[in-house]
Design a protein around this motif. Structure first.
Motif, short mmCIF file in Angstrom:
data_model
loop_
_atom_site.label_atom_id
_atom_site.label_comp_id
_atom_site.label_asym_id
_atom_site.label_seq_id
_atom_site.Cartn_x
_atom_site.Cartn_y
_atom_site.Cartn_z
N GLY A 23 0.81 -1.21 0.00
CA GLY A 23 0.00 0.00 0.00
C GLY A 23 0.85 1.26 0.00
O GLY A 23 0.54 2.24 -0.70
N GLN A 24 1.92 1.26 0.78
CA GLN A 24 2.79 2.43 0.86
C GLN A 24 3.53 2.67 -0.45
O GLN A 24 3.64 3.81 -0.93
CB GLN A 24 3.79 2.27 2.00
CG GLN A 24 4.57 3.53 2.33
CD GLN A 24 3.67 4.65 2.80
OE1 GLN A 24 2.81 4.45 3.67
NE2 GLN A 24 3.84 5.83 2.23
N VAL A 25 4.03 1.58 -1.06
CA VAL A 25 4.75 1.69 -2.33
C VAL A 25 3.83 2.23 -3.41
O VAL A 25 4.22 3.13 -4.18
CB VAL A 25 5.32 0.31 -2.73
CG1 VAL A 25 5.78 0.32 -4.20
CG2 VAL A 25 6.49 -0.06 -1.83
N VAL A 26 2.61 1.70 -3.51
CA VAL A 26 1.68 2.17 -4.53
C VAL A 26 1.34 3.65 -4.32
O VAL A 26 1.32 4.43 -5.29
CB VAL A 26 0.39 1.32 -4.50
CG1 VAL A 26 -0.72 1.98 -5.32
CG2 VAL A 26 0.67 -0.07 -5.03
N LYS A 27 1.12 4.05 -3.09
CA LYS A 27 0.80 5.45 -2.81
C LYS A 27 1.93 6.38 -3.26
O LYS A 27 1.69 7.40 -3.94
CB LYS A 27 0.55 5.63 -1.31
CG LYS A 27 0.23 7.07 -0.91
CD LYS A 27 0.02 7.17 0.60
CE LYS A 27 -0.23 8.62 1.03
NZ LYS A 27 -0.41 8.74 2.50
N ASP A 28 3.17 6.03 -2.91
CA ASP A 28 4.31 6.87 -3.27
C ASP A 28 4.54 6.88 -4.78
O ASP A 28 4.81 7.94 -5.37
CB ASP A 28 5.58 6.36 -2.56
CG ASP A 28 5.51 6.55 -1.06
OD1 ASP A 28 4.65 7.32 -0.58
OD2 ASP A 28 6.32 5.90 -0.35
N GLN A 29 4.43 5.71 -5.41
CA GLN A 29 4.70 5.63 -6.84
C GLN A 29 3.64 6.37 -7.65
O GLN A 29 3.96 7.04 -8.63
CB GLN A 29 4.79 4.18 -7.27
CG GLN A 29 6.06 3.48 -6.78
CD GLN A 29 6.16 2.04 -7.24
OE1 GLN A 29 5.20 1.45 -7.74
NE2 GLN A 29 7.34 1.45 -7.07
N VAL A 30 2.37 6.25 -7.27
CA VAL A 30 1.30 6.90 -8.01
C VAL A 30 1.47 8.42 -7.99
O VAL A 30 1.28 9.10 -9.00
CB VAL A 30 -0.07 6.49 -7.46
CG1 VAL A 30 -1.16 7.46 -7.92
CG2 VAL A 30 -0.42 5.09 -7.92
N ALA A 31 1.85 8.97 -6.84
CA ALA A 31 2.06 10.42 -6.75
C ALA A 31 3.15 10.88 -7.71
O ALA A 31 3.00 11.89 -8.42
CB ALA A 31 2.42 10.80 -5.32
N LYS A 32 4.24 10.11 -7.76
CA LYS A 32 5.34 10.46 -8.66
C LYS A 32 4.94 10.27 -10.12
O LYS A 32 5.25 11.11 -10.97
CB LYS A 32 6.56 9.60 -8.35
CG LYS A 32 7.75 9.88 -9.26
CD LYS A 32 8.90 8.93 -8.97
CE LYS A 32 10.06 9.16 -9.95
NZ LYS A 32 11.14 8.17 -9.77
N MET A 33 4.24 9.19 -10.41
CA MET A 33 3.85 8.90 -11.79
C MET A 33 2.87 9.93 -12.34
O MET A 33 2.93 10.29 -13.52
CB MET A 33 3.25 7.50 -11.88
CG MET A 33 4.25 6.38 -11.68
SD MET A 33 3.45 4.77 -11.46
CE MET A 33 4.86 3.71 -11.15
N ARG A 34 1.97 10.41 -11.51
CA ARG A 34 1.03 11.44 -11.95
C ARG A 34 1.78 12.74 -12.30
O ARG A 34 1.45 13.41 -13.28
CB ARG A 34 -0.02 11.69 -10.88
CG ARG A 34 -1.11 10.62 -10.85
CD ARG A 34 -2.06 10.81 -9.70
NE ARG A 34 -3.25 9.96 -9.84
CZ ARG A 34 -4.03 9.58 -8.84
NH1 ARG A 34 -3.75 9.98 -7.59
NH2 ARG A 34 -5.08 8.82 -9.07
#
Length: 243
Positions: free
Chosen positions: A190-201
């Motif tokens: 959950g933490q990895v997805v949250k951090d990665q999505v913010a950067k990817m957006r």
């Protein structure tokens, strides 16, 4: 590709570069290791005075002619910017000149493209190759092989952001992830997805604003599914790359 392969062989004691557009000094600030020479040669709007030959050396001229031919081939018209007119008007008799098309309401200027070139809107939208960061060879190999990368061994700087690859033949920037996502516990996933999505957006917004597509490559279906649930607007593919 031509510039990347030939630049290191130039005799830089006999070839000098002059940034006639004033853009390279700004665009390549984060890629100083390549110097202004690579930026000048990589720019499609190479004009008289950009490459200064000292003594009898022809390789700079050969590179320029090859770049001109590549531009005329139309294989990457999306990234070509119109070259400034540097040559004086021809002085040959009017009887020998080829007829010119009638003006179309633009006072003799060539018609402008429907969409402005990304580099014209924002000079920092021009892609600048930057060497991959060291220490993660499996990630870098995946970034070079899978899209495949137009600049092997390089990240690409666009809009002030580093992307893992610029795909060959199309205007698509890539973010590559080689996390061992399937081995993480539920909290870490959950933490990895949250951090990665913010950067990817953020990366996607920069890519789109510069006229590029944006694709995320991940190693497994589980990672892809988790990212898509959190950000359905992202274009995500499975690379199968291993660490």
């Amino acid at each position: 590709m031509l510039v990347e392969r030939c630049f290191h062989t130039l005799d830089r004691e006999r070839v000098r570069f002059h940034d006639t557009t004033g853009r390279c000094s700004l665009a390549s600030a984060d890629a100083a290791v390549w110097g202004i020479g690579l930026c000048v040669l990589a720019a499609p709007e190479i004009v008289a005075g950009a490459v200064i030959i000292v003594g009898v050396v022809v390789v700079g001229v050969v590179i320029k002619e090859a770049l001109d031919a590549y531009e005329l081939s139309g294989s990457s018209q999306e990234e070509v910017e119109p070259a400034p007119q540097t040559k004086p008007a021809s002085q040959e008799p009017s009887s020998n000149r080829k007829p010119k098309p009638e003006p179309s309401g633009q006072d003799g200027f060539p018609p402008s493209p429907t969409e402005p070139v990304a580099g014209e809107r924002r000079p920092n939208c021009r892609p600048i190759p930057v060497p991959h960061a060291g220490g993660d060879d499996p990630h870098n190999e995946c970034a070079d092989r899978f899209p495949p990368n137009r600049y092997p061994g390089m990240d690409v700087l666009v809009g002030g952001k580093l992307f893992d690859a610029l795909q060959v033949g199309v205007r698509v920037l890539w973010e590559i992830k080689t996390d061992q996502f399937d081995t993480y516990n539920a909290f870490l996933k959950g933490q990895v997805v949250k951090d990665q999505v913010a950067k990817m957006r953020e990366e996607r917004d920069i890519a789109l604003s510069c006229g590029y597509g944006f694709v995320v490559g991940v190693s497994t279906e589980a990672h892809k599914d988790a990212l898509e649930r959190a950000a359905s607007e992202l274009d995500i593919v499975v690379t199968g790359c291993k660490r």
